[in-house]
Write a protein that holds these residues in place. Structure first.
Motif, PDB file in Angstrom:
ATOM      1  N   LEU A  29     -13.650  37.962 -37.937  1.00  0.00           N
ATOM      2  CA  LEU A  29     -14.414  36.822 -37.410  1.00  0.00           C
ATOM      3  C   LEU A  29     -13.966  35.523 -38.063  1.00  0.00           C
ATOM      4  O   LEU A  29     -13.729  34.523 -37.387  1.00  0.00           O
ATOM      5  CB  LEU A  29     -15.903  37.059 -37.642  1.00  0.00           C
ATOM      6  N   ALA A  33     -12.058  32.443 -36.261  1.00  0.00           N
ATOM      7  CA  ALA A  33     -12.699  31.117 -36.284  1.00  0.00           C
ATOM      8  C   ALA A  33     -11.748  30.068 -36.839  1.00  0.00           C
ATOM      9  O   ALA A  33     -11.637  28.967 -36.293  1.00  0.00           O
ATOM     10  CB  ALA A  33     -13.977  31.165 -37.110  1.00  0.00           C
ATOM     11  N   VAL A  46     -19.624  29.142 -38.537  1.00  0.00           N
ATOM     12  CA  VAL A  46     -19.597  30.551 -38.128  1.00  0.00           C
ATOM     13  C   VAL A  46     -20.334  31.411 -39.145  1.00  0.00           C
ATOM     14  O   VAL A  46     -21.095  32.312 -38.780  1.00  0.00           O
ATOM     15  CB  VAL A  46     -18.139  31.023 -37.924  1.00  0.00           C
ATOM     16  N   TYR A  50     -23.757  33.576 -38.375  1.00  0.00           N
ATOM     17  CA  TYR A  50     -23.819  35.026 -38.570  1.00  0.00           C
ATOM     18  C   TYR A  50     -24.883  35.426 -39.599  1.00  0.00           C
ATOM     19  O   TYR A  50     -25.541  36.441 -39.454  1.00  0.00           O
ATOM     20  CB  TYR A  50     -22.454  35.556 -39.008  1.00  0.00           C
ATOM     21  N   PHE A  85     -18.786  41.264 -30.889  1.00  0.00           N
ATOM     22  CA  PHE A  85     -17.448  41.170 -31.483  1.00  0.00           C
ATOM     23  C   PHE A  85     -16.358  41.287 -30.421  1.00  0.00           C
ATOM     24  O   PHE A  85     -15.295  40.676 -30.558  1.00  0.00           O
ATOM     25  CB  PHE A  85     -17.271  42.204 -32.589  1.00  0.00           C
ATOM     26  N   ILE A  88     -16.179  37.834 -29.036  1.00  0.00           N
ATOM     27  CA  ILE A  88     -15.462  36.945 -29.952  1.00  0.00           C
ATOM     28  C   ILE A  88     -13.957  37.101 -29.777  1.00  0.00           C
ATOM     29  O   ILE A  88     -13.202  36.126 -29.819  1.00  0.00           O
ATOM     30  CB  ILE A  88     -15.875  37.223 -31.413  1.00  0.00           C
ATOM     31  N   THR A  97     -17.407  31.209 -29.983  1.00  0.00           N
ATOM     32  CA  THR A  97     -17.301  32.052 -31.174  1.00  0.00           C
ATOM     33  C   THR A  97     -18.576  31.956 -32.002  1.00  0.00           C
ATOM     34  O   THR A  97     -19.092  32.967 -32.484  1.00  0.00           O
ATOM     35  CB  THR A  97     -16.082  31.637 -32.019  1.00  0.00           C
ATOM     36  N   PHE A 100     -21.386  33.902 -30.171  1.00  0.00           N
ATOM     37  CA  PHE A 100     -21.249  35.353 -30.346  1.00  0.00           C
ATOM     38  C   PHE A 100     -21.517  35.772 -31.797  1.00  0.00           C
ATOM     39  O   PHE A 100     -22.040  36.851 -32.040  1.00  0.00           O
ATOM     40  CB  PHE A 100     -19.871  35.828 -29.892  1.00  0.00           C
ATOM     41  N   ALA A 101     -21.149  34.919 -32.744  1.00  0.00           N
ATOM     42  CA  ALA A 101     -21.455  35.212 -34.149  1.00  0.00           C
ATOM     43  C   ALA A 101     -22.963  35.226 -34.370  1.00  0.00           C
ATOM     44  O   ALA A 101     -23.493  36.068 -35.110  1.00  0.00           O
ATOM     45  CB  ALA A 101     -20.790  34.191 -35.068  1.00  0.00           C
TER      46      ALA A 101
END
Length: 109
Positions: A29, A33, A46, A50, A85, A88, A97, A100-101
């Motif tokens: 990830l 990113a 990011v 998360y 994921f 991503i 991104t 989705f994180a």
């Protein structure tokens, strides 16, 4: 201790596999990113996307898990994380991104 406990051994092995996969996903990830937006701020955003959802959602999701099957909650959370994921990996923008994180972080909660 674990020689006689087949179920405990199976649990620990699956937990180890899940932890290794989660660690690899986090590293991927951050690499993706930074590849999409090469700045320290993109990594920070990011990381926050998360890591913040578990802190905020855990009390509410904990009450939900107490009312339904824990097994199905774990399976559903893992499926959402797989989808996040996978998303991503397919998107190109840093905004997607981050979204989705956030979804992966919420499923981690």
């Amino acid at each position: 201790m674990l020689r006689g406990e087949r179920r405990a051994r199976a649990f620990l092995l699956t937990y180890l596999q899940s932890s290794l996969g989660s660690g690899a996903a986090i590293v991927a990830l951050f690499v993706l990113a930074y590849d999409r937006e090469p700045s320290p701020w993109s990594l920070t955003i990011v990381l926050l996307a998360y890591d913040l959802p578990p802190g905020f959602l855990s009390p509410f999701l904990g009450a939900l898990v107490d009312r339904v099957s824990r097994r199905w909650c774990v399976i559903a959370a893992d499926l959402v994380r797989v989808g996040a994921f996978a998303g991503i990996a397919v998107v190109d923008s840093i905004e997607a991104t981050v979204a989705f994180a956030f979804l992966a972080g919420a499923a981690t909660a």
